[in-house]
Motif scaffolding. Structure first.
Motif, PDB file in Angstrom:
ATOM      1  N   ILE A  46      45.873 -10.479  -4.185  1.00  0.00           N
ATOM      2  CA  ILE A  46      47.396 -10.441  -3.716  1.00  0.00           C
ATOM      3  C   ILE A  46      48.001  -9.381  -3.172  1.00  0.00           C
ATOM      4  CG2 ILE A  46      49.302  -9.676  -5.089  1.00  0.00           C
ATOM      5  CD1 ILE A  46      48.562 -11.283  -7.296  1.00  0.00           C
ATOM      6  N   LYS A  47      47.167  -8.019  -3.051  1.00  0.00           N
ATOM      7  CA  LYS A  47      47.557  -7.066  -2.225  1.00  0.00           C
ATOM      8  C   LYS A  47      47.277  -7.088  -0.862  1.00  0.00           C
ATOM      9  CE  LYS A  47      47.133  -1.851  -2.228  1.00  0.00           C
ATOM     10  NZ  LYS A  47      46.429  -0.870  -3.182  1.00  0.00           N
ATOM     11  N   GLU A  48      46.030  -7.627  -0.462  1.00  0.00           N
ATOM     12  CA  GLU A  48      45.515  -7.634   0.973  1.00  0.00           C
ATOM     13  C   GLU A  48      45.778  -8.937   1.607  1.00  0.00           C
ATOM     14  OE1 GLU A  48      44.868  -4.814   2.444  1.00  0.00           O
ATOM     15  OE2 GLU A  48      44.597  -3.699   0.377  1.00  0.00           O
ATOM     16  N   GLY A  49      45.857  -9.978   0.716  1.00  0.00           N
ATOM     17  CA  GLY A  49      45.972 -11.278   1.344  1.00  0.00           C
ATOM     18  C   GLY A  49      44.667 -12.049   0.928  1.00  0.00           C
ATOM     19  N   VAL A  50      44.722 -13.212   0.446  1.00  0.00           N
ATOM     20  CA  VAL A  50      43.480 -14.069   0.270  1.00  0.00           C
ATOM     21  C   VAL A  50      42.784 -14.468   1.385  1.00  0.00           C
ATOM     22  CG1 VAL A  50      42.560 -16.047  -1.165  1.00  0.00           C
ATOM     23  CG2 VAL A  50      44.812 -14.889  -1.967  1.00  0.00           C
ATOM     24  N   PRO A  51      41.639 -14.239   1.519  1.00  0.00           N
ATOM     25  CA  PRO A  51      40.813 -14.482   2.790  1.00  0.00           C
ATOM     26  C   PRO A  51      40.457 -16.119   2.656  1.00  0.00           C
ATOM     27  CG  PRO A  51      39.632 -13.012   1.531  1.00  0.00           C
ATOM     28  CD  PRO A  51      41.016 -13.235   0.855  1.00  0.00           C
ATOM     29  N   VAL A  77      45.188  -5.333 -11.871  1.00  0.00           N
ATOM     30  CA  VAL A  77      44.744  -4.090 -11.214  1.00  0.00           C
ATOM     31  C   VAL A  77      44.345  -4.428  -9.672  1.00  0.00           C
ATOM     32  CG1 VAL A  77      42.707  -2.697 -11.013  1.00  0.00           C
ATOM     33  CG2 VAL A  77      43.409  -3.273 -13.290  1.00  0.00           C
ATOM     34  N   THR A  78      45.193  -3.608  -8.851  1.00  0.00           N
ATOM     35  CA  THR A  78      45.145  -3.962  -7.324  1.00  0.00           C
ATOM     36  C   THR A  78      44.217  -2.734  -6.650  1.00  0.00           C
ATOM     37  OG1 THR A  78      47.362  -2.831  -7.133  1.00  0.00           O
ATOM     38  CG2 THR A  78      46.995  -5.186  -7.691  1.00  0.00           C
ATOM     39  N   ASN A  79      44.311  -1.629  -7.479  1.00  0.00           N
ATOM     40  CA  ASN A  79      43.860  -0.298  -6.784  1.00  0.00           C
ATOM     41  C   ASN A  79      42.242   0.140  -6.979  1.00  0.00           C
ATOM     42  OD1 ASN A  79      43.233   2.649  -6.573  1.00  0.00           O
ATOM     43  ND2 ASN A  79      45.397   2.762  -6.039  1.00  0.00           N
ATOM     44  N   LEU A  80      41.534   0.183  -5.804  1.00  0.00           N
ATOM     45  CA  LEU A  80      40.197   0.198  -6.164  1.00  0.00           C
ATOM     46  C   LEU A  80      39.862   1.504  -6.963  1.00  0.00           C
ATOM     47  CD1 LEU A  80      37.233  -0.537  -5.362  1.00  0.00           C
ATOM     48  CD2 LEU A  80      37.416   0.815  -3.472  1.00  0.00           C
ATOM     49  N   ARG A  81      40.442   2.768  -6.913  1.00  0.00           N
ATOM     50  CA  ARG A  81      40.266   3.917  -7.803  1.00  0.00           C
ATOM     51  C   ARG A  81      40.562   3.548  -9.341  1.00  0.00           C
ATOM     52  NH1 ARG A  81      42.859   8.187 -10.069  1.00  0.00           N
ATOM     53  NH2 ARG A  81      44.906   6.979  -9.731  1.00  0.00           N
ATOM     54  N   HIS A  82      41.511   2.523  -9.342  1.00  0.00           N
ATOM     55  CA  HIS A  82      41.584   2.377 -10.906  1.00  0.00           C
ATOM     56  C   HIS A  82      40.570   1.478 -11.502  1.00  0.00           C
ATOM     57  CE1 HIS A  82      46.318   2.536 -10.034  1.00  0.00           C
ATOM     58  NE2 HIS A  82      45.763   3.746  -9.979  1.00  0.00           N
ATOM     59  N   TYR A  83      40.084   0.550 -10.507  1.00  0.00           N
ATOM     60  CA  TYR A  83      39.226  -0.305 -10.861  1.00  0.00           C
ATOM     61  C   TYR A  83      37.713   0.358 -11.134  1.00  0.00           C
ATOM     62  CZ  TYR A  83      35.243  -3.584 -10.183  1.00  0.00           C
ATOM     63  OH  TYR A  83      34.139  -4.363 -10.247  1.00  0.00           O
ATOM     64  N   GLY A 132      41.994   9.335 -18.399  1.00  0.00           N
ATOM     65  CA  GLY A 132      43.031  10.037 -17.970  1.00  0.00           C
ATOM     66  C   GLY A 132      43.002  10.346 -16.363  1.00  0.00           C
ATOM     67  N   GLU A 133      41.992  10.024 -15.655  1.00  0.00           N
ATOM     68  CA  GLU A 133      41.862  10.033 -14.296  1.00  0.00           C
ATOM     69  C   GLU A 133      42.439   8.928 -13.447  1.00  0.00           C
ATOM     70  OE1 GLU A 133      39.512  11.364 -11.337  1.00  0.00           O
ATOM     71  OE2 GLU A 133      38.239  12.655 -12.735  1.00  0.00           O
ATOM     72  N   ILE A 134      42.779   7.913 -14.300  1.00  0.00           N
ATOM     73  CA  ILE A 134      43.697   6.929 -13.789  1.00  0.00           C
ATOM     74  C   ILE A 134      45.159   7.254 -13.795  1.00  0.00           C
ATOM     75  CG2 ILE A 134      44.483   4.506 -13.989  1.00  0.00           C
ATOM     76  CD1 ILE A 134      41.716   3.872 -15.173  1.00  0.00           C
ATOM     77  N   THR A 135      45.564   7.849 -14.953  1.00  0.00           N
ATOM     78  CA  THR A 135      46.939   7.988 -15.101  1.00  0.00           C
ATOM     79  C   THR A 135      47.373   9.420 -14.550  1.00  0.00           C
ATOM     80  OG1 THR A 135      46.654   8.763 -17.199  1.00  0.00           O
ATOM     81  CG2 THR A 135      47.025   6.378 -16.996  1.00  0.00           C
ATOM     82  N   GLY A 136      46.267  10.194 -14.155  1.00  0.00           N
ATOM     83  CA  GLY A 136      46.664  11.446 -13.660  1.00  0.00           C
ATOM     84  C   GLY A 136      46.794  12.754 -14.985  1.00  0.00           C
ATOM     85  N   THR A 137      46.401  12.117 -16.178  1.00  0.00           N
ATOM     86  CA  THR A 137      46.527  13.161 -17.451  1.00  0.00           C
ATOM     87  C   THR A 137      45.249  14.263 -16.886  1.00  0.00           C
ATOM     88  OG1 THR A 137      46.949  11.239 -18.861  1.00  0.00           O
ATOM     89  CG2 THR A 137      46.163  13.437 -19.897  1.00  0.00           C
ATOM     90  N   ILE A 138      44.456  13.777 -16.453  1.00  0.00           N
ATOM     91  CA  ILE A 138      42.929  14.766 -15.750  1.00  0.00           C
ATOM     92  C   ILE A 138      43.336  14.235 -14.497  1.00  0.00           C
ATOM     93  CG2 ILE A 138      40.775  15.133 -15.866  1.00  0.00           C
ATOM     94  CD1 ILE A 138      40.692  13.873 -18.525  1.00  0.00           C
TER      95      ILE A 138
END
Length: 455
Positions: free
Chosen positions: A220-225, A388-394, A432-438
């Protein structure tokens, strides 16, 4: 005592609208003393006495010289984007005027904001969590209905609420196990193991769909190849041109015209697709065409959806052989072209077990059936409202899942509370790293450096 770092108290300024000549430009100013600083160069209403969220007409002056007539919008702490005193100056969109105003603000004590610094301050001041802060950049970059909807959902806290709920439940059990460790010599259990097992299973059942949604979210974010594959001269370039409604690719009757990968995007039903026209795959001694064919195979491997285009039984057989070499996870669409030339082709191949879509790329006949199929394939990947669209979150969700699985394995083996506590702490850390709590300064710098300067 004020514990806010000095660099966060500084007044920062930047152009918040795209650079280049336009009707207006908006300069954003924020920080401790921002209103007084702007007021010192603004001739009109006293901005320091103005109510928050009010707009005032006046001029920006360098001494006796008027630089421009402007509108100054006042936002007072904590009712601003950054939760700091802020002013937005709407001036005429001349590059010269904008430079002069920024230069004047700097001489009065402001400094140019770093990329993403306004949003970073909003996060540090508790306006929203890190997921929502990253969604700001995604919302700005959204170029389709689907990417806009996903970013807006994250900005409004859809993903964050799910994670917060998971983390709260896990913290309760973590505290119970930590309490057990304090009474280790007394052999007591404050955290019931069966309840913990049920909780971990429920958490994994919530996390797994989020992990699985990443491929869909990234598309969705980058476009479906979508790779258009087939033998030479079956009409791949004609199909690309028909889909894009422009003459993007050269079309001739000569086999092997397309010698490189040609790519462009189109939005269908709110979803962005990246169509890739490839060189016809065949045996050839032409060096340039051979390179194009290898790139075609690479595009086929990377695509989420592969359109196999053919114009008869022979080219269908060639496509089936190619399809057999691909991983099972790809969506394959078999499309019969040139039905305008030979209308009986579709009925001749009707007995084939494949779900074949007959079209004419030249006349655009039945093209809507193909585009409808592509849209349905993408929608079929959706696992729920939260994507989920963000690689860091994934990455952190995968690590959270691994830590929770270790907890389950530990419960099955009957390990002691200190080992369980360690795995639970790891799961809490990754959530916590995802949301910024940590969070670390390096992580924040890395995230916000990708933002534009005025955001």
């Amino acid at each position: 005592m004020n514990t806010v770092p000095i660099h966060q108290q500084e007044v920062i300024c930047a152009l918040a609208t795209p650079s280049g000549v336009g009707a207006i430009g908006v300069i954003r100013v924020s920080g401790l003393g921002a209103i007084a600083l702007v007021n010192s160069v603004f001739k009109g209403k006293n901005l320091e006495k103005a109510e928050s969220h009010t707009v005032h007409f006046g001029t920006i002056n360098a001494g006796e010289e008027i630089i421009d007539e402007v509108l100054a919008t006042v936002f007072k702490t904590p009712r601003s984007f950054t939760k700091e005193d802020s002013v937005e100056i709407s001036c005429h969109g001349s590059d010269y005027i904008i430079r002069q105003i920024l230069k004047l603000l700097i001489t009065k004590g402001a400094r140019i904001a770093r990329p993403g610094e306004f949003t970073q301050r909003a996060f540090l001041n508790g306006q929203f969590d890190l997921v929502q802060a990253e969604a700001v950049a995604d919302l700005i970059a959204a170029d389709s209905q689907a990417s806009h909807k996903t970013a807006l959902n994250q900005l409004r806290g859809g993903f964050s609420k799910k994670l917060a709920s998971l983390r709260t439940e896990l913290i309760h059990f973590a505290s119970m196990i930590e309490l057990e460790l304090d009474f280790g010599e007394e052999d007591v259990e404050f955290a019931q193991r069966d309840d913990l097992r049920r909780l971990i299973e429920a958490l994994l059942a919530t996390i797994q769909p989020l992990i699985s949604s990443f491929d869909f979210g990234n598309a969705i974010k980058e476009g479906v190849p979508v790779a258009i594959i087939g033998s030479p001269n079956v009409g791949k370039s004609t199909l690309l041109n028909a889909l894009l409604n422009e003459e993007k690719a050269i079309v001739t009757a000569i086999a092997g015209t397309t010698r490189d990968v040609i790519e462009d995007t189109i939005v269908l039903d709110g979803l962005k697709f990246r169509f890739i026209d490839t060189a016809g795959i065949r045996e050839t001694t032409d060096v340039v065409e051979s390179i194009g064919i290898e790139r075609s195979k690479a595009a086929m491997d990377k695509a989420d959806i592969v359109i196999f285009l053919f114009d008869g039984a022979a080219t269908l057989a060639e496509n089936k052989a190619l399809a057999a070499l691909l991983p099972g996870k790809k969506d394959l669409v078999f499309v019969l072209n040139k039905t305008d030339i030979n209308p009986s082709l579709a009925s001749e191949l009707a007995g084939d077990a494949l779900d074949i879509i007959p079209i004419s790329a030249h006349t655009q006949q039945n093209l809507s059936a193909l585009t409808g199929k592509l849209v349905s394939l993408v929608h079929g990947q959706a696992a729920g409202d939260t994507v989920v669209t963000n690689l860091r979150h994934y990455e952190h969700l995968v690590k959270t899942s691994a830590s929770l699985t270790d907890v389950l394995n530990g419960l099955a083996l009957g390990v002691t509370g200190d080992f369980l506590a360690q795995d639970i702490r790891l799961a809490l850390h990754h959530l916590g790293e995802i949301t910024g709590t940590i969070v670390t300064d390096d992580l924040l710098d890395n995230i916000f450096s990708k933002f534009c300067i005025g955001k």
